[in-house]
Design a protein around this motif. Structure first.
Motif, short mmCIF file in Angstrom:
data_model
loop_
_atom_site.label_atom_id
_atom_site.label_comp_id
_atom_site.label_asym_id
_atom_site.label_seq_id
_atom_site.Cartn_x
_atom_site.Cartn_y
_atom_site.Cartn_z
N SER A 94 25.17 -23.08 2.38
CA SER A 94 24.81 -21.70 2.05
C SER A 94 25.92 -20.70 2.40
CB SER A 94 23.52 -21.30 2.77
OG SER A 94 23.68 -21.34 4.17
N TRP B 189 20.39 -27.75 -4.16
CA TRP B 189 21.52 -26.85 -3.96
C TRP B 189 22.21 -26.62 -5.30
CZ3 TRP B 189 22.31 -24.12 0.29
CH2 TRP B 189 21.78 -24.56 1.50
N GLU C 135 14.31 -27.37 -3.66
CA GLU C 135 14.92 -28.42 -2.84
C GLU C 135 16.32 -28.80 -3.31
OE1 GLU C 135 13.55 -29.57 -0.07
OE2 GLU C 135 11.88 -28.18 -0.38
N TRP D 24 27.21 -21.93 -2.15
CA TRP D 24 26.04 -22.62 -2.67
C TRP D 24 24.78 -21.88 -2.27
CZ3 TRP D 24 26.45 -26.99 -5.73
CH2 TRP D 24 27.69 -27.62 -5.75
N GLN D 25 23.73 -22.03 -3.04
CA GLN D 25 22.43 -21.47 -2.71
C GLN D 25 21.35 -22.48 -3.05
OE1 GLN D 25 21.75 -17.94 -5.03
NE2 GLN D 25 22.31 -18.90 -6.98
N LYS D 26 20.25 -22.41 -2.35
CA LYS D 26 19.19 -23.40 -2.53
C LYS D 26 18.10 -22.84 -3.42
CE LYS D 26 17.22 -27.12 0.22
NZ LYS D 26 16.98 -27.63 1.60
N GLU D 27 17.76 -23.59 -4.46
CA GLU D 27 16.65 -23.27 -5.35
C GLU D 27 15.63 -24.38 -5.22
OE1 GLU D 27 17.97 -22.57 -9.30
OE2 GLU D 27 19.12 -20.76 -8.81
#
Length: 240
Positions: free
Chosen positions: A179, A190, A188, A183-186
């Protein structure tokens, strides 16, 4: 001798030649079937020199690998030619290894500009985008990324090259949270954080206006795009 079908392994082998004490030769057998070859990584490392050998994983991840995107229409050959044309980017890659991102930024931007147009006098990718778009009438897909997008791309490249591949000789790796690295988590999963700036399509919507003098009657530029008239419109946003 290493056996692989993955270019990433070749890049790592080249970068690891100076790190493996007592190593005289390191060969990689790459390919499948009749399409295979033997690569002398020790010779390639010697030709590149110590500085470029050290940063070649970052060059590889920056210009596109399994976990980082490539630059549209700019393959490895084009990128390597740009590296030879602008060797100062080696200092930028070295600065990224040391965590000196502000110091590396001018070199990285100039390298990207060189990939797209060596004759461009611009020092930033934003200026280069403007010059190429206005003077050479290029399509948006053929322009370098914005500074905001390039920043996130660089973070992803550093995560892969410095923290993942950079610890390939360590048994227990210490990998930071993605993060903080583009990167970002949507849910479960990345996914890449492409940019923190508003998308052009969204920003342009705010500039749409109509030239109706009195009543638009749902036939103006705004209504066609299912937008409400604003104070930018000739009607002042008070039409019906």
């Amino acid at each position: 001798m290493l056996r692989t079908v993955d270019t990433d392994v070749v890049v790592l082998a080249i970068s690891c030649v100076p790190k493996l004490e007592g190593l005289e030769e390191l060969w990689v057998h790459i390919g499948t079937g009749r399409n295979h070859q033997y690569l002398a990584c020790h010779t390639i490392s010697s030709c590149l020199g110590p500085e470029r050998t050290h940063v070649v994983p970052l060059f590889h991840s920056f210009t596109g690998c399994d976990t980082t995107s490539s630059f549209n229409g700019r393959g490895k050959k084009t990128a390597f030619e740009a590296w030879k044309a602008y060797p100062n980017v080696t200092r930028g890659f070295e600065a990224l290894y040391r965590g000196e991102y502000d110091r590396a930024d001018p070199e990285i931007q100039k390298f990207v500009i060189t990939m797209y147009d060596r004759s461009c006098p611009s020092e930033t990718v934003n200026e280069c985008r403007k010059n190429l778009f206005t003077k050479k009438d290029r399509q948006l897909d053929n322009l370098p990324p914005t500074e905001a997008a390039l920043k996130q791309h660089t973070l992803r490249a550093v995560l892969q090259a410095v923290y993942v591949w950079g610890q390939c000789l360590i048994k227990n790796q210490n990998i930071p949270c993605p993060s903080e690295w583009g990167w970002q988590k949507e849910g479960e999963v990345w996914v890449p954080l492409w940019t923190q700036s508003p998308m052009a399509a969204q920003a342009c919507l705010e500039l749409i206006r109509c030239r109706c003098l009195k009543s638009c009657r749902n036939k103006c530029n705004c209504s066609k795009r299912q937008l409400k008239c604003t104070e930018l419109c000739n009607c002042g946003g008070n039409c019906k």
